[in-house]
Design an enzyme around this catalytic site. Structure first.
Site, PDB file in Angstrom:
ATOM      1  N   ASP A 156     -46.136  -3.863  38.784  1.00  0.00           N
ATOM      2  CA  ASP A 156     -47.009  -2.941  38.053  1.00  0.00           C
ATOM      3  C   ASP A 156     -48.086  -3.741  37.312  1.00  0.00           C
ATOM      4  OD1 ASP A 156     -45.560  -4.105  36.049  1.00  0.00           O
ATOM      5  OD2 ASP A 156     -44.373  -2.328  35.590  1.00  0.00           O
TER       6      ASP A 156
ATOM      7  N   GLU B  67     -38.894  -5.314  44.700  1.00  0.00           N
ATOM      8  CA  GLU B  67     -39.860  -5.726  43.677  1.00  0.00           C
ATOM      9  C   GLU B  67     -39.610  -7.192  43.328  1.00  0.00           C
ATOM     10  OE1 GLU B  67     -40.007  -3.312  40.141  1.00  0.00           O
ATOM     11  OE2 GLU B  67     -42.038  -3.987  39.680  1.00  0.00           O
TER      12      GLU B  67
END
Ligand code: NAG
Ligand code: NAG
Ligand code: NAG
Length: 533
Positions: free
Chosen positions: A97, A494
């Protein structure tokens, strides 16, 4: 990949199989070690080291320099801090992010610095020294900006809630870039402590090449430690938006001890050691034996460094020695539990042999364990000592061999024959959960991609990411070595900056082992696989 290239890779693989099986057989015949090597691959640690340092360029926020090598990225976050009247341009996005979280960013820089402190010469001989220093400096330059006053530290930009609502390239961000600060009224000893540790460790790194900068970092580190210690409090109570993303479960006492021991290493000022010794019991330093070392829990790292102070000889005497020995006993519990040599509790392993702590981003625990095991084994060897575990003594060579087994798993020696370091080897995760990597490069298409447009057009695609997040270590497999390479599977796909950061020094160290092995092969020594001295 072209068909004949594939054939070549296959032929090469067969060659390595044959060669390493022969080696393994000979090792088996000539050794009774319970740590006999399971790996049937040979890995290019030097390449892994180069790739790992590239990853930090993908995570850069701010104004990118001319020598930026990851060319699918562009400037971003150029107004960070503006709303609050402070320049917070720069630093790193922590994962997939676009939030800048202070706690994991600082831990990343501490790990990178530690790797360079231990293995800087090996990183240099692999030609990666300047890249390693740049990766550290990108973080410390930001910390200098964020530490605007002795008792003010800006500890976050953006927030997980609004950021996760959008799937946007950092270059396009329309999400909140509000900055959050810690001060005397809103304390946050974890972030102050970890940032102090990072800057103290980095000050050691830059001491020789940039003494002025090193001195500056040390000044900040000392002030931040004083701030974190004087105004004690949990940072996620002052910065509520950090909760749910990087909640401090272990509290701040570990970070305060961790900062103090790094400051002792950086300054040799006895006051810092005194802090580590006097607060050892109350702050859990000599009472906690935790089987993980992470952005949240620093005890194992702290205990390992305290043990290594003891290994330096008879410098520490009397009551100091007694307390350091208590630290050492906890460090040994951690290391022995990783090695499976503790009587009561050991760290679980997958059937394929990977340390397994928990489902979400398990690789972070593997990489930090690899760093602690590697560093500890070298300090033991230098002191001519062995590790004492419940089930018996373990030699430095055996500890290093185990760390190597974990790194080899990461690079492809595992049941799915997949590398979990993106960009390494023929088979690696293609759908990393990462906003920038999953969308067309800004350099190729500067057209704005809106908040939900990213979800609509890019997130759910089955196609591989258009940009390879080279050098990223993803969350990794589940407890039975299974892995689903899907962008939505953030638990496994991730990557985080602290995953890779711990491996930089380890890759350099293993590269040396391999160079020595190659030398031994010429001499006809087959024991090279398990022994490296
Ligand atoms: C290892 O075993 C000891 C008891 O022998 C226990 O106190 C400790 O917690 C264990 N270490 C870990 C990291 O689980
Ligand atoms: C560990 O277990 C073995 C076998 O049960 C036992 O002999 C040994 O004393 C134990 N060590 C410790 C430190 O508890
Ligand atoms: C691990 O992942 C594999 C592949 O997705 C799956 O088949 C298996 O059931 C998973 N194991 C566990 C324990 O979740």
């Amino acid at each position: 990949m072209e068909a004949n290239q594939k054939k070549e890779v296959r032929a090469l693989k067969h060659f390595w199989y044959l060669r390493t099986w022969l080696k393994a057989l000979l090792v088996f015949l000539s050794s009774t070690s319970f740590f006999s090597p399971a790996s049937c691959y040979s890995f290019d640690y030097k390449q892994a080291l180069s790739l790992s340092l590239l990853y930090f360029e993908s995570q850069r926020s701010g104004h990118l320099p001319h020598n930026q090598r990851v060319t699918w990225r562009h400037h971003s976050g150029l107004t960070d801090g503006l709303e609050q009247g402070v320049d917070l341009v720069g630093g790193y996005y922590d994962a997939g992010d676009n939030v800048k979280f202070g706690l994991p960013m600082a831990f990343t820089i501490t790990l990178l610095s530690w790797g360079v402190i231990e293995y800087g010469d090996l990183i240099a001989s692999a030609g990666e020294y300047s890249h390693a220093l740049e990766a550290i400096k990108w973080g410390t330059d930001y910390f200098i900006k964020a530490h605007t006053h002795p008792h003010v530290l800006w500890a976050q930009v953006g927030d997980g809630g609004t950021d996760h609502y959008c799937w946007q390239r950092p270059e396009d961000m329309t999400t909140s870039r509000r900055a959050y600060k810690l001060d005397a009224d809103n304390p946050g000893s974890e972030v102050a402590g970890e940032t102090a540790a990072a800057m103290a460790a980095a000050s050691i790194v830059f001491r020789r090449t940039n003494p002025h900068y090193s001195h500056l970092l040390l000044q900040h580190a000392q002030q931040l430690f004083e701030f974190g210690d004087k105004y004690r409090g949990k940072y996620d109570e002052s910065i509520g938006v950090a909760k749910g993303y990087y909640s401090s479960v272990s509290g701040y006492r570990d970070e305060l001890l961790w900062a103090a021991i790094w400051l002792y290493k950086a300054t040799e000022n006895e006051e810092y050691l005194k802090y580590v010794l006097q607060n050892a019991y109350d702050f859990g330093g000599t009472t906690w034996a935790v089987a993980e070392f992470s952005w949240d829990i620093k005890y194992a790292g702290l205990q390992s460094i305290a043990s290594m102070l003891l290994m330096e000889g008879e410098k520490h005497k009397g009551q100091s020695r007694v307390i350091l020995q208590q630290y050492r006993s906890k460090a040994e519990h951690y290391l022995c539990a990783c090695l499976g040599q503790n009587n009561s509790t050991n760290v679980h392993r997958t059937p394929g042999g990977l340390l397994y702590v928990r489902q979400w981003n398990n690789m972070q625990y593997v990489s930090t364990a690899s760093l602690l095991l590697t560093v500890y084994s070298d300090h033991l060897r230098a002191a001519g000592q062995r590790l004492h575990c419940d089930k018996g003594d373990v030699s430095p060579q055996e500890i290093l061999a185990f760390a190597k087994s974990q790194v080899d798993y990461i690079l492809g020696s595992n049941p799915t024959e997949r590398s979990y370091l993106v960009g390494y080897g023929p088979h690696f995760p293609m759908r990393v959960h990462h906003r920038g990597a999953s969308m067309e490069s800004y350099k190729e298409n500067m057209g704005f991609i809106g908040c939900t447009q990213g979800y609509d057009n890019w997130y759910g695609r089955h196609d591989p990411n258009p940009n390879v997040l080279t050098g990223a270590l993803v969350g990794g497999p589940n407890s039975t070595d299974g892995f689903r390479d899907e962008r939505g599977n953030y638990v496994q796909t991730e990557a985080c900056t602290y995953n890779t950061a711990a491996l930089v020094g380890v890759f350099a160290r293993l590269n040396r082992v391999q160079e020595e092995d190659a030398f031994k092969d010429e001499e006809g020594g087959y024991l090279a696989l398990i022994s490296d001295n």
